[in-house]
Design an enzyme around this catalytic site. Structure first.
Site, PDB file in Angstrom:
ATOM      1  CB  SER A 147      -0.931   0.000   1.217  1.00 27.52           C
ATOM      2  OG  SER A 147      -0.194  -0.254   2.391  1.00 27.52           O
ATOM      3  CB  THR A 148       2.984   3.076   1.786  1.00 32.17           C
ATOM      4  OG1 THR A 148       3.445   2.107   2.721  1.00 32.17           O
ATOM      5  CG2 THR A 148       1.645   3.612   2.244  1.00 32.17           C
ATOM      6  CG  PHE A 199      10.957   0.331  -1.948  1.00 32.99           C
ATOM      7  CD1 PHE A 199      11.481   0.780  -3.154  1.00 32.99           C
ATOM      8  CD2 PHE A 199      11.584   0.718  -0.775  1.00 32.99           C
ATOM      9  CE1 PHE A 199      12.605   1.591  -3.193  1.00 32.99           C
ATOM     10  CE2 PHE A 199      12.717   1.540  -0.801  1.00 32.99           C
ATOM     11  CZ  PHE A 199      13.225   1.970  -2.010  1.00 32.99           C
ATOM     12  CD  GLU A 244      -1.729   1.264   5.022  1.00 31.38           C
ATOM     13  OE1 GLU A 244      -1.952   2.230   5.779  1.00 31.38           O
ATOM     14  OE2 GLU A 244      -0.582   0.962   4.629  1.00 31.38           O
ATOM     15  CB  ALA A 280       8.545  -1.154   6.602  1.00 32.74           C
ATOM     16  CE1 TYR A 303      17.903   0.794   7.801  1.00 35.18           C
ATOM     17  CE2 TYR A 303      19.454  -0.847   6.991  1.00 35.18           C
ATOM     18  CZ  TYR A 303      18.162  -0.363   7.091  1.00 35.18           C
ATOM     19  OH  TYR A 303      17.137  -1.059   6.505  1.00 35.18           O
ATOM     20  CG  LEU A 362      13.911   6.099  -2.212  1.00 37.45           C
ATOM     21  CD1 LEU A 362      13.033   5.168  -3.010  1.00 37.45           C
ATOM     22  CD2 LEU A 362      14.000   7.444  -2.912  1.00 37.45           C
ATOM     23  CB  THR A 401       9.208   5.217   2.974  1.00 35.65           C
ATOM     24  OG1 THR A 401      10.089   4.613   3.921  1.00 35.65           O
ATOM     25  CG2 THR A 401       9.706   4.964   1.567  1.00 35.65           C
TER      26      THR A 401
HETATM   27  P1  NAI Z   1       6.530   1.560   4.044  1.00 40.58           P
HETATM   28  O1  NAI Z   1       6.311   1.917   5.471  1.00 40.58           O
HETATM   29  O2  NAI Z   1       6.286   2.612   3.027  1.00 40.58           O
HETATM   30  O3  NAI Z   1       5.583   0.293   3.638  1.00 40.58           O
HETATM   31  C1  NAI Z   1       5.347  -0.766   4.500  1.00 40.58           C
HETATM   32  C2  NAI Z   1       4.219  -1.641   3.997  1.00 40.58           C
HETATM   33  O4  NAI Z   1       4.059  -2.736   4.909  1.00 40.58           O
HETATM   34  C3  NAI Z   1       2.839  -0.954   3.912  1.00 40.58           C
HETATM   35  O5  NAI Z   1       2.136  -1.452   2.787  1.00 40.58           O
HETATM   36  C4  NAI Z   1       2.124  -1.434   5.182  1.00 40.58           C
HETATM   37  O6  NAI Z   1       0.713  -1.458   5.106  1.00 40.58           O
HETATM   38  C5  NAI Z   1       2.675  -2.842   5.257  1.00 40.58           C
HETATM   39  N1  NAI Z   1       2.605  -3.437   6.595  1.00 40.58           N
HETATM   40  C6  NAI Z   1       3.243  -3.055   7.739  1.00 40.58           C
HETATM   41  N2  NAI Z   1       2.929  -3.895   8.742  1.00 40.58           N
HETATM   42  C7  NAI Z   1       2.088  -4.831   8.228  1.00 40.58           C
HETATM   43  C8  NAI Z   1       1.426  -5.975   8.758  1.00 40.58           C
HETATM   44  N3  NAI Z   1       1.574  -6.349  10.027  1.00 40.58           N
HETATM   45  N4  NAI Z   1       0.615  -6.675   7.918  1.00 40.58           N
HETATM   46  C9  NAI Z   1       0.441  -6.324   6.622  1.00 40.58           C
HETATM   47  N5  NAI Z   1       1.071  -5.272   6.063  1.00 40.58           N
HETATM   48  C10 NAI Z   1       1.872  -4.542   6.854  1.00 40.58           C
HETATM   49  O7  NAI Z   1       7.983   0.958   3.962  1.00 40.58           O
HETATM   50  P2  NAI Z   1       9.149   0.941   2.857  1.00 40.58           P
HETATM   51  O8  NAI Z   1      10.133   1.993   3.199  1.00 40.58           O
HETATM   52  O9  NAI Z   1       8.599   0.852   1.485  1.00 40.58           O
HETATM   53  O10 NAI Z   1       9.854  -0.440   3.233  1.00 40.58           O
HETATM   54  C11 NAI Z   1       9.602  -1.673   2.595  1.00 40.58           C
HETATM   55  C12 NAI Z   1      10.866  -2.515   2.629  1.00 40.58           C
HETATM   56  O11 NAI Z   1      11.900  -1.835   1.912  1.00 40.58           O
HETATM   57  C13 NAI Z   1      11.406  -2.736   4.058  1.00 40.58           C
HETATM   58  O12 NAI Z   1      11.943  -4.041   4.153  1.00 40.58           O
HETATM   59  C14 NAI Z   1      12.537  -1.708   4.140  1.00 40.58           C
HETATM   60  O13 NAI Z   1      13.537  -2.067   5.077  1.00 40.58           O
HETATM   61  C15 NAI Z   1      13.063  -1.772   2.707  1.00 40.58           C
HETATM   62  N6  NAI Z   1      13.895  -0.627   2.301  1.00 40.58           N
HETATM   63  C16 NAI Z   1      13.515   0.670   2.545  1.00 40.58           C
HETATM   64  C17 NAI Z   1      14.345   1.728   2.187  1.00 40.58           C
HETATM   65  C18 NAI Z   1      13.967   3.160   2.449  1.00 40.58           C
HETATM   66  O14 NAI Z   1      14.831   4.025   2.360  1.00 40.58           O
HETATM   67  N7  NAI Z   1      12.723   3.451   2.713  1.00 40.58           N
HETATM   68  C19 NAI Z   1      15.638   1.480   1.498  1.00 40.58           C
HETATM   69  C20 NAI Z   1      15.889   0.096   1.197  1.00 40.58           C
HETATM   70  C21 NAI Z   1      15.055  -0.918   1.612  1.00 40.58           C
END
Ligand code: NAI
Length: 396
Positions: A49-50, A52, A74, A139, A234, A272, A274
């Protein structure tokens, strides 16, 4: 209601439905502008939903014409109280998929639970039969373990000693020194339980058992490495231990998928803005210097540019998927370029409250943060009466 940003600490308590919808449309238009990808046709995105995960769903649907199932956690709106941004994003995604004639269903609930895994598998059996690509992009700060019932909370702490470095409060622009006490073994175990590979493996094991993964299916989870300045908090901190575990789990999962000739990858992505990354100390200052540097070099990317490149230039080229010595896909290659990192390291030394507005992209950071919640999105009229009660069509 008139919807305006209401900040509390690192989060925004409100979200704008039209702004979120516009963000989704912009991402779709970007993917379409890059041309068709000869990619997967049936895709499950866990964390859809948000960030990556949303971009992964959009790229699959509008780049490859894939049927998608998205799982997320969400909050819907209540009268006078907006939904979470991921809710509005998903509502918009569903609308756009419908207009394009693409199958899309969404499941809102705790992906760590057995219940949501079973529900998803039942839906796959009923509607799609099998899945070609599973993106794992959760995440979360907390996970209740489905077998033990224990609730684990992840922490963002250094290991082996107290860590002090610069950070910025991106709302005020004040650069200060943050000091963080080291994590304990228990902190590591909890963080690994939440953000490590165990749940990813549980998903794939359950899907294998149910026979809902197609031959040659691929699964991808996301990781981060980053530079020396963020290393203590990190990659060498508690979250880094979880990412080590996630990366090691890719090999175990590939073994588990041998029978279908499947493969699990970790993709190392760029830093990024987020919701997840804004909460990590030190990272927002690094990101504001990184954005400035990458924009000057015309190599800046957001989630959608990163994921479009992941599909088009790494996963679905028709050739072998390129990986580093540790078996990871790297789409952080531009972030980690020597010229970029050298420049950011120099700026890091110079960064103060006074210098940051000129040497860093603090304004870009703030705008992107607001964009996450559907605010400050070009083309959207704010200040008007807006219906906060929006349904997600195709919600199972
Ligand atoms: P985000 O916070 O934008 O998205 C998280 C997603 O997980 C959302 O869709 C949310 O609804 C879902 N979610 C969270 N808890 C949940 C649960 N219990 N059940 C179902 N859905 C659940 O996070 P982002 O930043 O996109 O992170 C995604 C992955 O990418 C993570 O593993 C993060 O470590 C990795 N990452 C992030 C970077 C960054 O700079 N933001 C860089 C490199 C990797």
């Amino acid at each position: 209601m008139i919807i305006e940003p209401r900040m509390r600490g690192f989060i925004c308590l409100t979200a704008h439905p039209q702004g979120c919808a516009q963000n989704v449309v912009n991402q779709i238009n970007y993917v379409k502008s890059r041309g068709a990808i000869d990619g997967p046709k049936r895709v499950l995105v866990i964390g859809a939903s948000t960030g990556f995960g949303l971009s992964s769903r959009i790229t699959a649907a509008f780049g490859s014409g894939a049927a998608t199932i998205g799982v997320f956690f969400e909050k819907p709106a209540q009268e006078g109280k907006t939904a979470s941004p991921g809710w509005y994003n998903s509502a918009a995604f569903q609308q756009e998929a419908k207009k394009a004639g693409l199958y899309a269903r969404s499941i809102n609930g705790d992906a760590f639970s057995d219940e949501i895994k079973n529900k998803t598998i039942d839906l796959i059996k009923k509607d799609l039969g099998q899945i070609d690509l599973v993106i794992y992009s959760l995440a979360s700060p907390v996970r209740t373990h489905p077998k033990t019932g224990v609730t684990h909370r992840s922490v963002l702490k250094p290991l082996g000693g107290v860590f002090s470095n610069k950070t910025v409060d991106f709302h005020t622009g004040v650069v200060s020194t943050v000091t963080i006490q080291p994590g304990t073994d228990e902190d590591v175990a909890n963080t690994v339980a939440v953000m490590g590979g165990e749940d990813w493996k549980m998903w794939i094991d359950e899907m294998m058992k149910a026979g809902v993964l197609a031959d040659n299916a691929v699964t991808v989870a996301y990781s981060y490495i980053g530079p020396a300045v963020t290393e203590a908090v990190y990659r060498k901190g508690t979250i880094g231990k979880a990412k080590d575990d996630l990366e090691a789990t890719a090999f175990t999962i590939t073994d588990d998928m041998k029978g279908i000739n499947g493969k699990a990858y970790v993709s190392v992505n760029k830093a990024l803005v987020t919701q997840a990354s804004s909460a990590i100390p030190v990272i927002p200052l690094y990101i504001s210097l990184l954005y400035k540097t990458m924009k000057e070099k015309h190599i800046h990317e957001g989630c959608i540019e990163q994921i479009q490149r992941l599909y088009a230039d790494r996963l679905y080229t028709g050739k072998q998927v390129p990986v580093d010595v540790s078996g990871r896909i790297r789409i952080d290659d531009w972030e980690m370029r020597d010229d970029v990192q050298e420049k950011v390291a120099t700026l890091w030394e110079e960064a103060t409250t006074e210098t940051l507005p000129a040497i860093g992209d603090l304004a870009g950071y703030k705008t992107e943060f607001l964009n996450l919640f559907g605010f400050a999105v070009p083309g959207v009229t704010y200040g008007e009466d807006t219906n906060e009660l929006v349904d997600v069509e195709g919600l199972i």
